[in-house]
Design a protein around this motif. Structure first.
Motif, PDB file in Angstrom:
ATOM      1  N   UNK A 109       0.560  -1.626  -0.143  1.00  0.00           N
ATOM      2  CA  UNK A 109       0.146  -0.035  -0.202  1.00  0.00           C
ATOM      3  C   UNK A 109       0.547   2.029   0.443  1.00  0.00           C
ATOM      4  N   UNK A 110       2.350   1.470   0.493  1.00  0.00           N
ATOM      5  CA  UNK A 110       3.061   2.949   0.450  1.00  0.00           C
ATOM      6  C   UNK A 110       3.488   3.103  -0.697  1.00  0.00           C
ATOM      7  N   UNK A 111       3.392   1.704  -2.159  1.00  0.00           N
ATOM      8  CA  UNK A 111       3.890   2.498  -3.485  1.00  0.00           C
ATOM      9  C   UNK A 111       3.170   2.566  -3.862  1.00  0.00           C
ATOM     10  N   UNK A 112       1.628   2.126  -3.462  1.00  0.00           N
ATOM     11  CA  UNK A 112       0.416   3.039  -4.378  1.00  0.00           C
ATOM     12  C   UNK A 112      -0.073   3.885  -4.053  1.00  0.00           C
ATOM     13  N   UNK A 113      -0.005   4.624  -5.519  1.00  0.00           N
ATOM     14  CA  UNK A 113      -0.868   6.010  -5.628  1.00  0.00           C
ATOM     15  C   UNK A 113      -2.180   6.133  -5.509  1.00  0.00           C
ATOM     16  N   UNK A 114      -3.048   7.476  -4.606  1.00  0.00           N
ATOM     17  CA  UNK A 114      -3.921   7.086  -4.569  1.00  0.00           C
ATOM     18  C   UNK A 114      -4.661   6.971  -6.512  1.00  0.00           C
ATOM     19  N   UNK A 115      -4.364   7.384  -7.239  1.00  0.00           N
ATOM     20  CA  UNK A 115      -4.739   7.834  -8.755  1.00  0.00           C
ATOM     21  C   UNK A 115      -4.854   6.388  -9.180  1.00  0.00           C
ATOM     22  N   UNK A 116      -4.544   5.046  -8.463  1.00  0.00           N
ATOM     23  CA  UNK A 116      -4.359   4.127  -8.940  1.00  0.00           C
ATOM     24  C   UNK A 116      -5.729   3.328  -8.053  1.00  0.00           C
ATOM     25  N   UNK A 117      -6.474   4.263  -7.100  1.00  0.00           N
ATOM     26  CA  UNK A 117      -7.225   3.552  -6.794  1.00  0.00           C
ATOM     27  C   UNK A 117      -8.538   3.178  -7.645  1.00  0.00           C
ATOM     28  N   UNK A 155      -7.305  10.865   3.682  1.00  0.00           N
ATOM     29  CA  UNK A 155      -8.356  11.124   2.527  1.00  0.00           C
ATOM     30  C   UNK A 155      -7.362   9.366   1.918  1.00  0.00           C
ATOM     31  N   UNK A 156      -6.325  10.233   1.385  1.00  0.00           N
ATOM     32  CA  UNK A 156      -4.709   9.491   0.863  1.00  0.00           C
ATOM     33  C   UNK A 156      -4.864   8.409   1.583  1.00  0.00           C
ATOM     34  N   UNK A 157      -4.903   7.403   2.739  1.00  0.00           N
ATOM     35  CA  UNK A 157      -4.290   6.473   3.014  1.00  0.00           C
ATOM     36  C   UNK A 157      -5.442   5.878   3.325  1.00  0.00           C
ATOM     37  N   UNK A 158      -6.849   6.577   3.349  1.00  0.00           N
ATOM     38  CA  UNK A 158      -7.862   5.493   3.412  1.00  0.00           C
ATOM     39  C   UNK A 158      -7.687   4.732   2.683  1.00  0.00           C
ATOM     40  N   UNK A 159      -7.904   5.371   0.893  1.00  0.00           N
ATOM     41  CA  UNK A 159      -7.709   4.832  -0.098  1.00  0.00           C
ATOM     42  C   UNK A 159      -6.898   3.446   0.081  1.00  0.00           C
ATOM     43  N   UNK A 160      -5.514   3.650   0.364  1.00  0.00           N
ATOM     44  CA  UNK A 160      -4.562   2.844  -0.265  1.00  0.00           C
ATOM     45  C   UNK A 160      -5.216   1.809   0.865  1.00  0.00           C
ATOM     46  N   UNK A 161      -5.475   2.140   2.483  1.00  0.00           N
ATOM     47  CA  UNK A 161      -5.731   1.156   3.173  1.00  0.00           C
ATOM     48  C   UNK A 161      -7.741   0.442   3.136  1.00  0.00           C
TER      49      UNK A 161
END
Length: 257
Positions: free
Chosen positions: A25-33, A152-158
């Motif tokens: 998740x640390x490598x994921x970008x918000x726009x990937x979600x 919002x960013x970390x919520x999306x990746x979580x």
């Protein structure tokens, strides 16, 4: 039969790769979600079309049908939380008891065809909600009842780790029976995680297509490519135990893996 959950806090998945599914998740970008979520919803079509999707592999593990119903509701809950954060910076989240919901809503008795249609609709609505977030909104915060803070960013990746991990839970033969839960190594959380990282945006994408989807985000991804299911099917099973942080006020990956 109800399943007895574990109670663990799994917010550490925001800072290091999941040792089970391999998602980082640390490598994921918000726009990937949004695209990751849409792609995962597409994979549920085939999973829930299998007549065996209604069967539990054992009394301690959800069936693919129950997992699918859970992912459907997971999308709704996180879309609601996103909306609350956008409306009120620093808002607190109400608890969501995944296990109580599964029993009350009789996940095991639901129609797979209805569940997969509803999952697709909820995933699309949630993907669209995350896609509509502006750069200036990524740092808005929300608080879980146990005090864990999300942007919002970390919520999306979580959230996307949770949704994708359930595809690993029901991955087809090659690692373990679909719907079953592989024995793996216990992964015990270490010290409390540092504050949520700041918003991140991906590097510019090549015109005309999606990102490389799962492969660059998975520690177990094949060198030659392949999607999330390819990557997790290629991963040899390891020893681990069931996990859950839902009953500490969060809704992490759940007790049924």
């Amino acid at each position: 039969m109800p399943i007895t959950p574990d109670t663990k806090n799994w917010t550490w998945v925001l800072y290091r790769p999941c040792p089970e599914c391999g998602f980082d998740a640390a490598a994921a970008a918000f726009d990937d979600v949004p695209d990751l979520l849409r792609d995962s919803a597409d994979q549920w079509q085939g999973i829930l079309a299998d007549p065996a999707a209604v069967q539990r592999p054992d009394d301690a593990t959800w069936s693919p049908l129950e997992y699918g119903a859970h992912v459907r509701d997971l999308c709704r809950v996180y879309r609601t939380r996103l909306g609350l954060m956008l409306e009120n910076d620093g808002v607190g989240f109400a608890d969501w008891d995944q296990d109580a919901t599964a029993v009350a809503e009789r996940y095991a008795e639901q129609d797979p065809a209805v569940v997969v249609a509803e999952l697709g609709a909820e995933a699309e609505s949630t993907a669209a909600a995350f896609a509509a977030v502006g750069p200036g909104q990524l740092a808005r915060r929300g608080l879980r009842s146990d005090g864990s803070a999300f942007t919002v960013d970390s919520l999306a990746r979580y959230f996307i780790h949770d949704a994708l991990h359930h595809l690993w839970d029901v991955r087809p033969p090659g690692g373990r029976p679909r719907g079953g839960r592989a024995p793996t190594t216990p992964c015990r959380p270490g010290p409390p995680p540092p504050p949520p990282p700041g918003p991140r945006r991906p590097a510019p994408r090549p015109p005309g297509g999606r990102t490389s989807r799962y492969n660059r985000l998975l520690a177990v991804a094949p060198a030659g490519g392949g999607d999330f299911q390819d990557a997790v099917a290629a991963e040899p099973p390891a020893e681990h135990q069931r996990r859950d942080d839902d009953h500490q006020g969060g809704d992490g990956p759940g007790a049924h893996r």
